[in-house]
Design a protein around this motif. Structure first.
Motif, PDB file in Angstrom:
ATOM      1  N   PRO A 287      40.958  12.260  29.351  1.00  0.00           N
ATOM      2  CA  PRO A 287      40.800  11.611  28.040  1.00  0.00           C
ATOM      3  C   PRO A 287      40.285  10.186  28.190  1.00  0.00           C
ATOM      4  O   PRO A 287      40.563   9.495  29.166  1.00  0.00           O
ATOM      5  N   LYS A 411      35.659  14.734  22.471  1.00  0.00           N
ATOM      6  CA  LYS A 411      37.095  14.989  22.543  1.00  0.00           C
ATOM      7  C   LYS A 411      37.390  16.482  22.488  1.00  0.00           C
ATOM      8  O   LYS A 411      38.310  16.963  23.162  1.00  0.00           O
ATOM      9  N   GLU A 412      36.623  17.219  21.698  1.00  0.00           N
ATOM     10  CA  GLU A 412      36.819  18.671  21.634  1.00  0.00           C
ATOM     11  C   GLU A 412      36.502  19.322  22.976  1.00  0.00           C
ATOM     12  O   GLU A 412      37.206  20.237  23.423  1.00  0.00           O
TER      13      GLU A 412
END
Length: 455
Positions: A287, A411-412
Motif C-alpha cells: 500500500p 488501490k484496487e
C-alpha cells in the motif's frame, strides 16, 4: 572526336547507370525514412535529426548533378536549366560531395568532443557545418569566375587536378578526426561507420579522379567517354548508400530490426541498463502512504507507472519521464564513462535543450549548467534539475493524483494482488547442487510438496 550517343548522351549504358543511381537513392531514402515511419521514432530539432536529412539531400544532389553534367541523357533541344556551371560546379560540388563530406566531418568533430573531451562541442553544428563547407564554396566561386568549362561541360586537366585535391583534402580531414577517436569503445558502431566512410570515400575519389580525367582528356574516344561516365554515376550511387549511416547520431534507430517489429526502445534498454535484483510482488503491491516522501514513493514501480499514466493523460508526463531516465542514468557505474556519456547526451537532447521533444521546466541557470558542463560523466550532472522537477511533481501532479481515478484503480490493483508472490517467472539457475544459492530453497519446497497430504 566522339560522336553519336557518346557525345550527346542516351547510350544504353547511360540509361542503365541512371537506373542504378535511382535504385541506390531509393534504397538510401528507405533506410533513412522507414525506421521513423514504422516505429514512430520521435523527431527532435538537434543535429541528430538534421544532419542525416542533409546527408540525404546532398546525396540526391550528387547523383542528379552527375547525371546532368556528364551528358547521360539525350535532350533534343538545349534548355536553360542544363546550365553547366549550375550542375557541374555548384550542385555537384558544394551542395553534393562537399556537403556530404562536411556532414561526416561534423559528426566526427562532435564525437571527438563528446567522447574524448567529455563535453559538448564549443561550436554548434549549424555553425561548424557551413565553416567546413567554405572551401568548396570559394572553389566553386573561382571556377564560376574563370569559366573553364566548354559546351560539353568539360574542363581541362589544369582544373581537374585542383578539384581532385579538394576532394582528397576532405577525406584527409575526416581521417584526422577519426584517428583522434579510434581508442573510444563506442556502443553503436560509430567508429566502424566512420572508417567505412573513409574507405568508401577514398575509393570513390580515386575512381572519380581516374574516370573524370579520362572523360576530360580523351574526348575523342567514344568508348572511353561512355565507360567513364558510367563509372562516375554508378560509383556515386554506391557511395551514397555505403557512406550514409545514422547510427552516429541516432543509436536507438540503429537497434531497430525490420524483421522484428518491436517497439521503439528506450536508451536505457539500448545501453543494457536493466533492473538489478529480484522483484517480488509483496514489494510491488505494498500500500502507498500519501504522507511518505515522494522520492521513496517513486521507488515503487507500480506506483510510478500509475502516476506516469496520470501525468501523460494531463499532458505533463515529461517530468516523470525525466525522473525515470535520470534514475536509469544513476544505475550506470561511475567507471563506465562511455555509457554515462551516451545516457547524459540522450537526456540532454530529449529533456534539456530548448525545443526538445519533452523539454522539462527548469531554471535557465540549471539548464546552462548542464549544457555547458565540462564533464558529461559527472555524478551530479542532473542533480539540480532533478530537484526542481521533483518540486514540480510535488506541487502539481501528486496532489491531483491522490483524487484521481488513476489512484483509485491503483488501490484496487493492490488489493487484488495482495496475496500474490512473484511477478517474474521461476528463476532458472545454471549452477547445480549445493553451489546453487537457490538449491536449498528448491529442495525444501519440493520436499514439503512431496510429503504433505492433500487437504
Amino acid at each position: 572526336m566522339a560522336s553519336g550517343c557518346a557525345k550527346r548522351g542516351g547510350c544504353p549504358s547511360d540509361y542503365v547507370a541512371v537506373s542504378i543511381a535511382a535504385i541506390c537513392f531509393l534504397v538510401l531514402l528507405s533506410r533513412s525514412v522507414l525506421p521513423c515511419l514504422i516505429h514512430k521514432a520521435p523527431r527532435n530539432n538537434s543535429s541528430s535529426f538534421w544532419i542525416p536529412v542533409i546527408q540525404v539531400f546532398s546525396s540526391f544532389n550528387l547523383l542528379f548533378s552527375t547525371m546532368m553534367s556528364i551528358n547521360l541523357l539525350q535532350f533534343k533541344t538545349k534548355h536553360w536549366w542544363q546550365y553547366c556551371y549550375l550542375w557541374s560546379v555548384w550542385v555537384e560540388g558544394p551542395l553534393g560531395f562537399g556537403l556530404l563530406m562536411s556532414c561526416r566531418i561534423t559528426q566526427a568533430f562532435q564525437l571527438y568532443f563528446i567522447f574524448v573531451k567529455k563535453r559538448l562541442p564549443p561550436v554548434k553544428s549549424y555553425v561548424f557545418l557551413p565553416l567546413v563547407l567554405l572551401p568548396w564554396i570559394f572553389g566553386a566561386a573561382i571556377v564560376q569566375a574563370k569559366r573553364p568549362l566548354d559546351s560539353q561541360c568539360h574542363m581541362g586537366l589544369e582544373w581537374t587536378l585542383p578539384v581532385a585535391g579538394l576532394n582528397a583534402l576532405y577525406v584527409l580531414a575526416l581521417l584526422a578526426f577519426t584517428r583522434a577517436i579510434r581508442h573510444v569503445e563506442f556502443r553503436f558502431d560509430e567508429l566502424r561507420d566512420l572508417w567505412k566512410g573513409i574507405l568508401v570515400s577514398a575509393t570513390s575519389v580515386a575512381l572519380w579522379v581516374t574516370s573524370f580525367v579520362l572523360n576530360e582528356i580523351h574526348t575523342d574516344t567514344s568508348w572511353l567517354q561512355v565507360t567513364s561516365r558510367f563509372v562516375l554515376l554508378v560509383t556515386g550511387g554506391i557511395l551514397v548508400i555505403v557512406f550514409f549511416s545514422i547510427s552516429s547520431h541516432q543509436p536507438l534507430l540503429a537497434q531497430i530490426s525490420f524483421k522484428n517489429r518491436q517497439e521503439f526502445p528506450r536508451m536505457g534498454l539500448a545501453l543494457g541498463i536493466h533492473d538489478s535484483g529480484l522483484l517480488f510482488r509483496k514489494e510491488e503491491v505494498r500500500p502507498v502512504d500519501p504522507n511518505e516522501p515522494l522520492d521513496k514513493l517513486l521507488l515503487n514501480k507500480r506506483f510510478r507507472k500509475s502516476l506516469m499514466e496520470f501525468a501523460d493523460s494531463c499532458y505533463a508526463g515529461e517530468t516523470l519521464h525525466f525522473y525515470e531516465e535520470v534514475y536509469e542514468h544513476g544505475k550506470i557505474p561511475e567507471g563506465d564513462s562511455i555509457r554515462r556519456i551516451y545516457m547524459a547526451r540522450h537526456i540532454m537532447e530529449k529533456f534539456i535543450v530548448a525545443g526538445a521533444e519533452m523539454e522539462v521546466n527548469v531554471s535557465h541557470k540549471t539548464r546552462q549548467e548542464i549544457l555547458t558542463t565540462q564533464d558529461l560523466t559527472h555524478l551530479d550532472l542532473f542533480k539540480n534539475a532533478l530537484n526542481e522537477v521533483m518540486q514540480l511533481i510535488k506541487m502539481n501532479l501528486v496532489r491531483d493524483y491522490w483524487s484521481s481515478t488513476f489512484f483509485i484503480k491503483f488501490k484496487e490493483e493492490v488489493a487484488m494482488d495482495k496475496e500474490g508472490w512473484s511477478l517474474s517467472p521461476p528463476r532458472m539457475s545454471l549452477v547445480q547442487g549445493s553451489d546453487d544459492p537457490f538449491y536449498q530453497e528448491h529442495m525444501s519446497k519440493s520436499s514439503t510438496s512431496r510429503y504433505s497430504s492433500p487437504s
